[in-house]
Design an enzyme around this catalytic site. Structure first.
Site, PDB file in Angstrom:
ATOM      1  N   SER A 211       0.821  -1.206   0.000  1.00  0.00           N
ATOM      2  CA  SER A 211       0.000   0.000   0.000  1.00  0.00           C
ATOM      3  C   SER A 211       0.858   1.261   0.000  1.00  0.00           C
ATOM      4  O   SER A 211       1.654   1.436  -0.910  1.00  0.00           O
ATOM      5  CB  SER A 211      -0.964  -0.053   1.181  1.00  0.00           C
ATOM      6  OG  SER A 211      -2.040   0.787   0.932  1.00  0.00           O
ATOM      7  N   HIS A 353      -7.700  -5.615   0.782  1.00  0.00           N
ATOM      8  CA  HIS A 353      -6.456  -4.852   0.827  1.00  0.00           C
ATOM      9  C   HIS A 353      -5.606  -5.355   2.005  1.00  0.00           C
ATOM     10  O   HIS A 353      -5.944  -5.113   3.160  1.00  0.00           O
ATOM     11  CB  HIS A 353      -6.863  -3.391   1.033  1.00  0.00           C
ATOM     12  CG  HIS A 353      -5.733  -2.420   1.012  1.00  0.00           C
ATOM     13  ND1 HIS A 353      -5.047  -2.103  -0.138  1.00  0.00           N
ATOM     14  CD2 HIS A 353      -5.191  -1.680   2.003  1.00  0.00           C
ATOM     15  CE1 HIS A 353      -4.130  -1.201   0.146  1.00  0.00           C
ATOM     16  NE2 HIS A 353      -4.187  -0.934   1.436  1.00  0.00           N
TER      17      HIS A 353
HETATM   18  C1  GTR Z   1      -5.273   4.409   2.175  1.00  0.00           C
HETATM   19  C2  GTR Z   1      -4.771   5.244   1.046  1.00  0.00           C
HETATM   20  C3  GTR Z   1      -4.136   4.356   0.044  1.00  0.00           C
HETATM   21  C4  GTR Z   1      -3.193   3.350   0.691  1.00  0.00           C
HETATM   22  C5  GTR Z   1      -3.647   2.885   2.047  1.00  0.00           C
HETATM   23  C6  GTR Z   1      -2.609   2.185   2.915  1.00  0.00           C
HETATM   24  O1  GTR Z   1      -6.056   5.047   3.071  1.00  0.00           O
HETATM   25  O2  GTR Z   1      -5.839   5.908   0.506  1.00  0.00           O
HETATM   26  O3  GTR Z   1      -3.509   5.114  -0.955  1.00  0.00           O
HETATM   27  O4  GTR Z   1      -1.906   3.819   0.717  1.00  0.00           O
HETATM   28  O5  GTR Z   1      -4.149   3.898   2.804  1.00  0.00           O
HETATM   29  O6  GTR Z   1      -1.437   2.575   2.977  1.00  0.00           O
HETATM   30  O7  GTR Z   1      -2.990   1.206   3.555  1.00  0.00           O
END
Ligand code: GTR
Length: 371
Positions: A211, A353
């Site tokens: 991420s 995610h």
């Molecule tokens: C989210 C962000 C993403 C990603 C994520 C993370 O809130 O919008 O771009 O980087 O965090 O790092 O888990």
């Protein structure tokens, strides 16, 4: 899918030149590659004021065996540096297979999650950093926390390496480094140490991030050609995903929620991605001819798997230009069907995610085959 990227960003010419002029290998290496790096510095991630500081020094504060039922040796290393604004320390945790008599390849994780995910005492064994699995497959497992380079909040760039190295009292320029660039700088300082470690094969080190950490791994690997393999897990917006026409998170979303991640110039593209002088397939192409891996997850619509896949497709021509097979794909693969034939690997995992053991084993399969 192609129409999402304007022709002049599809390797046909230099910036601003829409004439159909295909690059030669030499033009790529000497002109276009440095030019693209500069565009990303100028418009997106920002410019680090320093590379490797002269003051950089390492101290191995722990070197102990008997970890992981005797299978691993643990090292804790302090990576220290000084600048006009003070001293900084990056704490590196490193496990090395105990049985190997040769130097071993390594995976360096840029950890952006809670520190329990990188427990050096292994009381917590998180799938985010499955060090036992990494060791059992013959790799060294290295990790540091992003906070050591720069805490992940917007404080006007006073703390972390910004506070240490930025010239005091001068107004920040539009291309001054943001937090992602600071983390990438930190990963390169860890590389400075790993190159010196007698247990590590310094020409076979992978940098991995999830991420925001994945965006960091890509920016680090684009600049620092010492990393043999660059791995982006679910990095999405301003990571592996094509920006133009991207679903989920947009440039405006990310700049509003995380105003410290990128440089000030990047904010001028809020709502007008189409005028960016780059797109993210060009960041991926900066890794060529080295190994690259992009991982997506089916439910990670905020990152947008299709746009991550598309970036791999459009990074491929640079590998071909260099005489290599980049990305071998007919279309987006089914979940749990990794594409690992060429120098660009890709998989789509079922689920949300996250960085999981499944992802890690795919990365190691790819490294087994190519690194
Ligand atoms: C989210 C962000 C993403 C990603 C994520 C993370 O809130 O919008 O771009 O980087 O965090 O790092 O888990």
């Amino acid at each position: 899918m192609n129409q999402r990227i304007p022709e002049n960003l599809l390797w046909l010419g230099t910036q601003g030149n829409t004439e159909k002029m295909f690059l030669t290998e030499e033009q790529w290496r000497k002109e276009r590659r440095p030019e693209i790096l500069e565009l990303f510095r100028q418009h997106v991630y920002g410019r680090a004021p320093i590379d490797r500081p002269n003051s950089l020094r390492f101290e191995v504060i722990d070197h102990s065996s008997g970890w992981m039922n005797g299978k691993a040796v643990r090292k804790k290393v302090e990576i220290m540096f000084d600048g006009p604004g003070g001293t900084g320390v990056i704490h590196l945790y490193l496990f090395v297979p105990a049985t190997s008599s040769q130097r071993v390849p390594a995976f360096l994780l840029i950890c952006n999650r809670d520190k329990e995910n990188m427990d050096p005492d292994r009381e917590v064994q998180s799938p985010f950093w499955p060090a036992e699995d990494i060791i059992s497959r013959g790799y060294a497992a290295a990790v540091f926390h992003v906070e050591d380079a720069d805490p992940d909040f917007n404080d006007g760039f006073r703390n972390g390496v910004h506070g240490i190295f930025d010239p005091p009292q001068t107004p920040r320029s539009g291309d001054a480094w943001g937090t992602i660039a600071a983390w990438a700088w930190g990963a390169s300082r860890v590389m400075d140490y790993l190159e010196t470690d007698p247990d590590i094969a310094e020409d076979r080190i992978a940098v991995v991030g999830h991420s925001r950490g994945g965006k960091t791994a890509l920016w680090c690997g684009a600049q620092d050609e010492r990393f043999a393999l660059v791995i982006s897990n679910n990095s999405g917006c301003t990571g592996a995903a094509i920006t133009r026409g991207k679903k989920g998170e947009t440039v405006q979303d990310i700049n509003q929620r995380f105003p410290h991640w990128f440089n000030e110039n990047y904010k001028s593209y809020n709502g007008s991605e189409e005028v960016l002088p780059i797109d993210q397939h060009m960041l991926l192409a900066l890794v060529a001819p080295r190994l690259l891996y992009v991982a997506s997850a089916t439910e990670d619509t905020w990152a947008d798997p299709e746009s991550e896949f598309l970036a791999c497709i459009h990074a491929d021509p640079i590998y071909r230009l260099l005489g290599l097979v980049g990305f071998e794909a007919d279309g987006p693969p089914m979940p749990e069907t990794p594409l690992q034939q060429g120098r660009i690997g890709y998989h789509l995992r079922t689920g949300k995610h996250d960085l999981t053991r499944y992802d890690w084993h795919c990365f190691m399969d790819f490294a087994d085959a190519h690194m």
